[in-house]
Write a protein that holds these residues in place. Sequence first.
Motif, short mmCIF file in Angstrom:
data_model
loop_
_atom_site.label_atom_id
_atom_site.label_comp_id
_atom_site.label_asym_id
_atom_site.label_seq_id
_atom_site.Cartn_x
_atom_site.Cartn_y
_atom_site.Cartn_z
N ARG A 123 -5.39 14.59 -6.30
CA ARG A 123 -6.48 13.65 -6.01
C ARG A 123 -7.83 14.35 -6.01
O ARG A 123 -8.83 13.82 -6.48
N GLU A 173 -0.03 4.37 -2.63
CA GLU A 173 0.95 5.36 -3.05
C GLU A 173 1.55 4.97 -4.40
O GLU A 173 1.91 3.82 -4.63
N ASN A 233 0.30 11.73 -5.95
CA ASN A 233 -0.03 11.39 -4.57
C ASN A 233 -0.52 12.59 -3.76
O ASN A 233 -0.91 12.44 -2.61
N SER A 234 -0.48 13.78 -4.34
CA SER A 234 -0.81 14.99 -3.60
C SER A 234 -2.32 15.14 -3.39
O SER A 234 -3.13 14.64 -4.17
N ARG A 243 4.54 5.18 -7.13
CA ARG A 243 5.97 5.45 -7.20
C ARG A 243 6.23 6.47 -8.31
O ARG A 243 5.95 6.22 -9.48
N THR A 251 0.90 0.62 -9.45
CA THR A 251 1.30 1.89 -8.85
C THR A 251 2.67 2.33 -9.32
O THR A 251 3.39 3.01 -8.59
N ASP A 268 -7.64 6.55 2.83
CA ASP A 268 -6.56 5.69 3.30
C ASP A 268 -6.41 4.43 2.47
O ASP A 268 -5.42 3.71 2.59
N GLN A 274 0.82 -1.20 0.00
CA GLN A 274 0.00 0.00 0.00
C GLN A 274 0.86 1.26 0.00
O GLN A 274 0.55 2.23 -0.67
N ARG A 275 1.95 1.24 0.74
CA ARG A 275 2.90 2.34 0.79
C ARG A 275 4.24 1.84 0.28
O ARG A 275 4.62 0.69 0.54
#
Length: 373
Positions: A235, A214, A230-231, A216, A348, A210, A46-47
């Motif tokens: 979004r 994220e 990702n900002s 890359r 991602t 949530d 996820q991250r």
Amino acid sequence: MSRIISERWQKVEKLIDGFCHTDQVPAIALQVSVGDESRSYFSGRQRIADQADTLPDDAIFLVASITKPIVVSGALKLMEEGELLLGDRVKRYIPEFGCAGKHGITIRHLMTHTSGLPDMLPDNRALRAANAPLSEFVKQICELAPDEPPGRIVQYQSTGIAILSEVILRIAGQSCADYLRQTLFEPLEMSDTSLGLPEEWKQGDHPRVDRIPEIRIPEGLDVEPHWDWNSSYWRQFGAPWGGLLTTPADLGKFAGMLRQGGRYRDQQILSPQTIREATRDQLPSFSGLSAAARQGKGWGLGWQIVSASNSDYYGDLLSRSAFGHGGATGTVFWVDPELNASAVILTTVPQEPHGRYLARITNRIIACIEPES
């Protein structure tokens, strides 16, 4: 009826796990339908900094340009309702657009990337860095001169889809995001889909924001954290050309609607004839397009027509009747009527220009399908 061969499907999962566990791709989510059968698979993190598989099976992805044919589908709803014609000039709905050589641009030109407009505005980076609203992008596109007269070249363009979203706003009297939600997402029960991040997705004990993994950002992309994918700005911006947030399951419902001639459960979302028109190559109907201009290209209404010469993202094995769209965040959506199959592959990591991971996954998926005899 076409079907998935289970022992071969395991190789799809193994391929995906290999990409994720070797950190070639941080996360991959998959939804495949063949006949009446559907399979899904999630792998990765996820991250980016996570040390183990943490991607939830309800992850919501920013799918980038897969947004474009969804927005076009919204405009096609207006066409079915008698609110517009594909041959209408855009300036009929946006008078200030009809300047600087754009007088002859039609709705069909916007949907088929034949308007002559550029992909992005010259001030694209500055506008994003300033966190400009969509209205400012539309204003500058209206003032822009096209690169070529309409119907002369095939040039992929996000600016045309931005203008199409403004047409929707002016006809429907509501934002493109709200219109898509009411006319497409709610009837299709796409409950985790939105053009732009809604405020309510940030609220509650377990906010949906949530669930967005994220992305890359490649080192060479040269973007700033306050306006990258990702900002919060991007979004929430809800770019009509690339701001859709959705899940594999929700996009799978959209694919199923297309495969069923526009029908979902007991509702006719789009007519069968609209689906046929949207998914056939429109380019031969433009008399001003030379054979050279059409070479290796195929566009329906919003949908890219898959061919051997544009197999990037789509792999090597899809039928020539297949159509779909890719996204710069590392996503692809395709439907193959000949195989009675569809796939949503969301990752991602950007895969421009060749979509190698996406194409390899598609090849593996096709290899596990036993066609209808």
